[in-house]
Design a protein around this motif. Structure first.
Motif, short mmCIF file in Angstrom:
data_model
loop_
_atom_site.label_atom_id
_atom_site.label_comp_id
_atom_site.label_asym_id
_atom_site.label_seq_id
_atom_site.Cartn_x
_atom_site.Cartn_y
_atom_site.Cartn_z
N GLY A 150 0.71 -1.13 0.03
CA GLY A 150 0.00 -0.08 -0.13
C GLY A 150 0.80 1.26 -0.06
N LEU A 151 2.02 1.16 0.81
CA LEU A 151 2.74 2.44 0.77
C LEU A 151 3.26 2.75 -0.93
N ARG A 152 3.84 1.67 -1.25
CA ARG A 152 4.20 1.64 -2.81
C ARG A 152 3.25 2.41 -3.72
N VAL A 153 2.09 1.68 -3.45
CA VAL A 153 0.66 2.32 -4.25
C VAL A 153 0.71 3.79 -3.93
N SER A 154 0.94 4.39 -2.70
CA SER A 154 0.42 5.76 -2.25
C SER A 154 1.67 6.59 -2.75
N LEU A 155 2.78 6.32 -2.71
CA LEU A 155 4.06 6.70 -3.38
C LEU A 155 4.01 7.16 -4.77
N ILE A 156 3.52 6.13 -5.54
CA ILE A 156 3.37 6.11 -7.03
C ILE A 156 2.57 7.22 -7.51
N ILE A 157 1.26 7.25 -6.81
CA ILE A 157 0.16 8.11 -6.98
C ILE A 157 0.72 9.38 -6.60
N GLY A 158 1.42 9.67 -5.43
CA GLY A 158 1.97 11.01 -4.93
C GLY A 158 2.84 11.61 -6.03
N PHE A 159 3.73 10.64 -6.23
CA PHE A 159 4.70 11.18 -7.11
C PHE A 159 4.41 11.58 -8.63
N GLY A 160 3.61 10.46 -9.12
CA GLY A 160 3.09 10.48 -10.47
C GLY A 160 2.02 11.89 -10.74
N ALA A 161 0.97 12.05 -9.64
CA ALA A 161 0.19 13.23 -9.70
C ALA A 161 1.14 14.51 -9.62
N PHE A 193 10.63 23.52 -6.53
CA PHE A 193 11.02 22.32 -5.65
C PHE A 193 10.47 22.45 -4.08
N VAL A 194 10.23 23.73 -3.85
CA VAL A 194 9.41 23.59 -2.27
C VAL A 194 7.83 23.15 -2.74
N ILE A 195 7.33 23.66 -3.73
CA ILE A 195 6.05 23.29 -4.06
C ILE A 195 5.84 21.86 -4.18
N SER A 196 6.64 21.16 -4.79
CA SER A 196 6.69 19.90 -5.05
C SER A 196 6.64 19.01 -3.70
N THR A 197 7.49 19.38 -2.87
CA THR A 197 7.62 18.57 -1.63
C THR A 197 6.10 18.78 -0.79
N VAL A 198 5.54 19.81 -1.00
CA VAL A 198 4.28 19.92 -0.31
C VAL A 198 3.19 19.43 -1.15
N GLN A 199 3.22 19.36 -2.32
CA GLN A 199 2.24 18.72 -3.15
C GLN A 199 2.15 17.29 -2.94
N VAL A 200 3.38 16.62 -3.02
CA VAL A 200 3.64 15.32 -2.79
C VAL A 200 2.78 14.60 -1.63
N ALA A 201 2.93 15.42 -0.58
CA ALA A 201 2.21 15.05 0.71
C ALA A 201 0.78 15.35 0.58
N ASN A 202 0.41 16.18 0.07
CA ASN A 202 -1.04 16.76 -0.24
C ASN A 202 -1.75 15.71 -1.31
N ALA A 203 -0.99 15.24 -2.42
CA ALA A 203 -1.44 14.13 -3.22
C ALA A 203 -1.72 12.81 -2.72
N ILE A 204 -0.65 12.55 -1.31
CA ILE A 204 -0.86 11.09 -0.79
C ILE A 204 -2.14 11.40 0.10
N ILE A 205 -2.37 12.47 0.51
CA ILE A 205 -3.59 12.75 1.54
C ILE A 205 -4.84 12.56 0.85
N SER A 206 -4.64 13.21 -0.30
CA SER A 206 -5.93 13.35 -1.30
C SER A 206 -6.37 11.83 -1.74
N GLU A 207 -5.34 11.10 -2.36
CA GLU A 207 -5.57 9.65 -2.57
C GLU A 207 -6.06 8.89 -1.16
N ALA A 208 -5.61 9.19 -0.15
CA ALA A 208 -6.04 8.35 1.12
C ALA A 208 -7.71 8.99 1.44
#
Length: 307
Positions: free
Chosen positions: A92-103, A225-240
């Protein structure tokens, strides 16, 4: 002889500040360990939660090893379907990371291109793209997920959404969040395009595309770069959140969000670990990403650095 890239990196302010920031070091270490665990999930997991032949329904809802009634085979217990919790969390961690970085990759691609065009070209192109961004911002990620999910299920059927849920979520979250990049890049381009190096590039006869991507874009990377780190976290939360609401990953394909949802109905029966443990993993993952984003923001803007 000019110093090499490695020497310049060793002498850089980024590495200097990183060595002095214990929180950033611990956050990066935890993040690397979680990414490594996700990548190595097929080798670290004791079972494949996608393989029905490996699931023992008689071993369902077994508690973690520190709770009475546990089984030593299942360190973190099992879920209601009899799947090993540790294995499902790794997958599940792998799926969430794929979605986070892909988005985020999709968001950045769209947002950077639109932001460069709007800021450099100006005029009607700028007005059109910024109004498009305003319209997009009026739709939440949840609303976009409902619309796209309904269209996919209506045209192709519900099975299609389940089969391609990962890439549909990447598309949904990516399309919902690109204005964050576009607005930031546009503001940076407006500040950069009036500088002398841009005027010199125009005098030399360089094409607008080359000026935008080869000269202006590298000078706008810091906020990206700064936005990307925040958006990765936001994308993972959005997926969840979408998975918890039934609009994301199906329960048969574990992500952190679908794992939390699958165990929510069993809290009252005492099987708290099915929801709580994936929830803690999600919290830790988002926390370390946000801490790294805060450190990166301070480093790329030395006026904010308090090292």
């Amino acid at each position: 002889m000019p110093p090499g890239r490695w020497q310049r990196f060793r002498d850089s302010f980024v590495l200097y500040s990183f060595k002095r920031d214990l929180v950033a070091q611990l956050s990066l270490l935890v993040f690397i360990l979680m990414v490594a665990a996700a990548v190595l999930a097929p080798w670290l997991a004791s079972m494949n939660p996608y393989d029905l032949a490996q699931i023992d329904i008689l071993a369902s809802e077994l508690p973690p090893f520190w709770v009475e009634g546990s089984d030593s085979m299942y360190v973190l217990g099992t879920d209601a379907q009899g799947r090993d919790m540790l294995s499902t969390i790794l997958y599940g961690l792998r799926v969430s990371l794929i979605i986070g970085f892909g988005a985020v990759l999709l968001q950045a691609t769209l947002g950077v291109c639109f932001g460069l065009l709007a800021g450099y070209m100006g005029g009607r192109i700028d007005a059109f793209l910024m109004r498009l961004a305003d319209i997009q911002l009026s739709f939440s990620t949840l609303m976009v997920a409902i619309i796209v999910g309904a269209l996919v299920k209506a045209i192709f059927g519900g099975a299609t959404f389940s089969d391609y849920a990962i890439w549909l979520l990447v598309l949904i979250i990516g399309l919902a969040e690109w204005p964050q990049y576009a607005r930031t890049v546009r503001a940076s381009v407006l500040a950069e395009k009036s500088k002398e190096y841009v005027d010199a590039a125009r005098v030399m006869g360089l094409r607008s595309r080359r000026i935008m991507f080869r000269h202006i874009l590298p000078n706008t990377l810091s906020p990206i770069f700064v936005i990307s780190t925040v958006q990765v976290a936001n994308a993972i939360i959005s997926e969840a959140a979408l998975s918890f609401l039934g609009l994301g990953m199906p329960e048969t394909d574990p992500s952190l969000g679908s794992l939390i949802k699958s165990g929510f109905d069993y809290l009252q029966s005492g099987s708290w670990w099915i929801t709580l443990i994936p929830g803690l993993v999600l919290v830790v993952l988002v926390l370390v990403i946000n801490l790294l984003g805060d450190w990166l923001r301070d480093v790329l803007n030395p006026r904010l650095y308090k090292g």
